[in-house]
Motif scaffolding. Structure first.
Motif, PDB file in Angstrom:
ATOM      1  N   LYS A  56      12.325  16.870  46.177  1.00 36.86           N
ATOM      2  CA  LYS A  56      13.423  16.423  47.032  1.00 36.86           C
ATOM      3  C   LYS A  56      12.934  15.490  48.134  1.00 36.86           C
ATOM      4  O   LYS A  56      13.582  14.500  48.470  1.00 36.86           O
ATOM      5  CB  LYS A  56      14.142  17.630  47.634  1.00 36.86           C
ATOM      6  CG  LYS A  56      14.993  18.401  46.639  1.00 36.86           C
ATOM      7  CD  LYS A  56      15.712  19.546  47.321  1.00 36.86           C
ATOM      8  CE  LYS A  56      16.637  20.273  46.342  1.00 36.86           C
ATOM      9  NZ  LYS A  56      17.324  21.428  46.993  1.00 36.86           N
ATOM     10  N   VAL A  73       5.790  26.894  45.906  1.00 30.39           N
ATOM     11  CA  VAL A  73       6.237  28.288  45.917  1.00 30.39           C
ATOM     12  C   VAL A  73       5.176  29.219  46.489  1.00 30.39           C
ATOM     13  O   VAL A  73       5.459  30.061  47.356  1.00 30.39           O
ATOM     14  CB  VAL A  73       6.631  28.742  44.495  1.00 30.39           C
ATOM     15  CG1 VAL A  73       6.925  30.237  44.466  1.00 30.39           C
ATOM     16  CG2 VAL A  73       7.838  27.957  44.007  1.00 30.39           C
ATOM     17  N   THR A  94       8.202  28.096  49.583  1.00 33.00           N
ATOM     18  CA  THR A  94       9.475  27.382  49.597  1.00 33.00           C
ATOM     19  C   THR A  94       9.964  27.206  48.168  1.00 33.00           C
ATOM     20  O   THR A  94       9.429  27.817  47.241  1.00 33.00           O
ATOM     21  CB  THR A  94       9.311  26.021  50.310  1.00 33.00           C
ATOM     22  OG1 THR A  94      10.588  25.381  50.405  1.00 33.00           O
ATOM     23  CG2 THR A  94       8.335  25.125  49.575  1.00 33.00           C
ATOM     24  N   THR A  95      10.968  26.396  47.971  1.00 37.98           N
ATOM     25  CA  THR A  95      11.562  26.221  46.640  1.00 37.98           C
ATOM     26  C   THR A  95      10.674  25.343  45.753  1.00 37.98           C
ATOM     27  O   THR A  95       9.924  24.492  46.270  1.00 37.98           O
ATOM     28  CB  THR A  95      12.948  25.570  46.748  1.00 37.98           C
ATOM     29  OG1 THR A  95      12.836  24.315  47.434  1.00 37.98           O
ATOM     30  CG2 THR A  95      13.895  26.478  47.518  1.00 37.98           C
ATOM     31  N   PRO A  96      10.767  25.498  44.424  1.00 37.68           N
ATOM     32  CA  PRO A  96       9.908  24.714  43.521  1.00 37.68           C
ATOM     33  C   PRO A  96      10.124  23.206  43.625  1.00 37.68           C
ATOM     34  O   PRO A  96       9.196  22.434  43.356  1.00 37.68           O
ATOM     35  CB  PRO A  96      10.307  25.217  42.128  1.00 37.68           C
ATOM     36  CG  PRO A  96      10.913  26.544  42.357  1.00 37.68           C
ATOM     37  CD  PRO A  96      11.576  26.479  43.690  1.00 37.68           C
ATOM     38  N   ASP A  97      11.338  22.794  44.011  1.00 39.05           N
ATOM     39  CA  ASP A  97      11.643  21.359  44.068  1.00 39.05           C
ATOM     40  C   ASP A  97      11.467  20.774  45.474  1.00 39.05           C
ATOM     41  O   ASP A  97      12.003  19.708  45.777  1.00 39.05           O
ATOM     42  CB  ASP A  97      13.063  21.101  43.571  1.00 39.05           C
ATOM     43  CG  ASP A  97      14.108  21.834  44.395  1.00 39.05           C
ATOM     44  OD1 ASP A  97      13.725  22.629  45.289  1.00 39.05           O
ATOM     45  OD2 ASP A  97      15.317  21.616  44.153  1.00 39.05           O
ATOM     46  N   TYR A  98      10.706  21.460  46.320  1.00 42.68           N
ATOM     47  CA  TYR A  98      10.521  21.018  47.714  1.00 42.68           C
ATOM     48  C   TYR A  98       9.956  19.607  47.794  1.00 42.68           C
ATOM     49  O   TYR A  98      10.534  18.721  48.433  1.00 42.68           O
ATOM     50  CB  TYR A  98       9.606  22.002  48.444  1.00 42.68           C
ATOM     51  CG  TYR A  98       9.213  21.562  49.842  1.00 42.68           C
ATOM     52  CD1 TYR A  98      10.096  21.670  50.891  1.00 42.68           C
ATOM     53  CD2 TYR A  98       7.941  21.035  50.090  1.00 42.68           C
ATOM     54  CE1 TYR A  98       9.738  21.265  52.179  1.00 42.68           C
ATOM     55  CE2 TYR A  98       7.577  20.630  51.363  1.00 42.68           C
ATOM     56  CZ  TYR A  98       8.475  20.749  52.403  1.00 42.68           C
ATOM     57  OH  TYR A  98       8.126  20.350  53.667  1.00 42.68           O
TER      58      TYR A  98
END
Length: 389
Positions: A52, A40, A45-49
């Motif tokens: 994933k 983040v 970007t998103t926390p689960d980058y």
């Protein structure tokens, strides 16, 4: 294919398989926990980058495991297969020399960028050396020429020396040390005479001396400020805690604050911008901080169990090739674990080696999964052979 599975699956090594799966899943959870803030705040970007991306890596890794498991290990003894392994390994290493880059600007150009993904050929070299050496020495063992230096020792050492030369030009000394120890473990399990093995050790020492002379000659280009900083940080990280010792010191803080019980899953403080890229080779420090000694014990026990199983398979194997493959894969995982844990604990200098199955990274987990599939195949065949007696 159905007949193959029906005939052999009753010998499948379930403890080995489930330990491997649990380590991968545990690593996935910890990657999510360790990387949220970094994703983040640093990458915006998103926390689960990273979660994933690692999930995708594990999906590919599952396919790699299946491929390694389905192919009978003796197929690697086929001459065409051996030549394919050598050609692929050396071509990729040569490509790194010509087109490689360093994603973190570390000075070591160890990666190839294929656009959709990065790939580190030195990881493939670890498995390639195990398979090629095992196949080559097994064939020489069958013909009674294992201890004839010119015929059985020089060809694999030439391949090994070429691979090490390209990796040295990156340069990646950590990979060189690890691959050398893997090669020695395979040769030690080959059944060659101690006098032959001693000569090989002597030649390797000679090559090491030549390498050191080369380092001295090109010391200005090799001993960069970053590398010298890493060495000084190893000797005393607290003298330069704001620069080169920063990662080691904050790793110590993470390990120390976790204690026995840990702060709780997701509660790490050091991952909040203090420990750079905590999802990579320093992930065990986050595990220690969040889950304490118990979390670290889970990881080390799981990795230790895989190494133990590999060595047990090697001891029970009657086929020299099965013995060498199992010993090589077990040594790979064991030595790489020691290098990672030794680096973050200050026992040895940092090398950036990932923790097997736990650290974030596609190349490492995919090739280790392929190796685990091959090891599962070896284990199955060894059990079948032993039960037929």
């Amino acid at each position: 294919m159905k007949t193959y599975f029906k005939k052999y699956m009753k010998y499948f090594d379930y403890p080995l398989f489930f330990t491997y799966v649990l380590l991968c899943l545990f690593g996935l959870v910890m990657i999510y926990s360790a990387s949220m803030f970094w994703a983040v705040n640093t990458l915006q970007t998103t926390p689960d980058y990273f979660y994933k991306k690692q999930l995708m890596n594990l999906t590919i890794a599952a396919v790699a495991f299946l491929i390694g498991f389905i192919i009978p290990y003796k197929r690697y003894k086929d001459r065409k297969m051996m030549m394919l392994i050598i050609a692929t390994m050396l071509t990729l290493l040569m490509s790194v020399f010509l087109f490689g880059y360093s994603p973190d600007n570390s000075g070591a150009k160890s990666w190839l960028n294929f656009g959709f993904a990065n790939f580190q050929p030195s990881e493939l070299t670890k498995l390639g050396i195990i398979l090629y050496f095992s196949a080559f020495f097994a064939k020489k063992k069958e013909t009674g020429k294992l201890d004839i230096i010119n015929e059985s020792i020089m060809p694999p050492l030439l391949v090994f020396g070429t691979a090490i030369l390209f990796i040295g030009l990156e340069p990646d000394l950590g990979a060189i040390g690890l691959i050398t120890l893997i090669a020695l473990s395979v040769m030690a399990a080959s059944g060659m005479k101690f006098s032959t093995f001693s000569k090989i050790i002597g030649w390797l020492i000679g090559l090491a001396v030549i390498g050191l002379i080369g380092l001295f000659i090109f010391k200005d280009s090799f001993f960069t400020e970053r590398r010298m900083g890493r060495l000084k940080a190893y000797l005393d990280p607290f003298t330069d805690a704001d620069a080169f010792g920063y990662q080691i010191v904050n790793g110590y803080y993470a390990i120390g604050s976790g204690g026995v019980k840990g702060l709780g899953l997701g509660q790490s403080v050091q991952k909040l911008g203090y420990l750079p890229e905590p999802q990579t080779d320093f992930i065990l420090a986050i595990i220690s901080e969040e889950l304490g000694t118990f979390g670290v014990a889970i990881v080390l026990f799981g990795l230790g169990f895989i190494v133990y199983k590999a060595m047990r398979i090697a001891i029970k194997a009657k086929d020299p090739m099965a013995r060498m493959i199992a010993a090589g894969i077990g040594s790979w995982i064991g030595i790489q674990t020691f290098i990672n844990v030794g680096g973050l604990s200050g026992i040895i200098p940092l090398t950036g080696v990932p923790l097997p199955f736990i650290s974030y990274g596609g190349t490492s987990v995919i090739l280790l999964s392929l190796a685990m599939g091959i090891l599962a195949n070896v284990s199955m065949m060894v059990k079948k052979d032993n039960n037929q007696d």
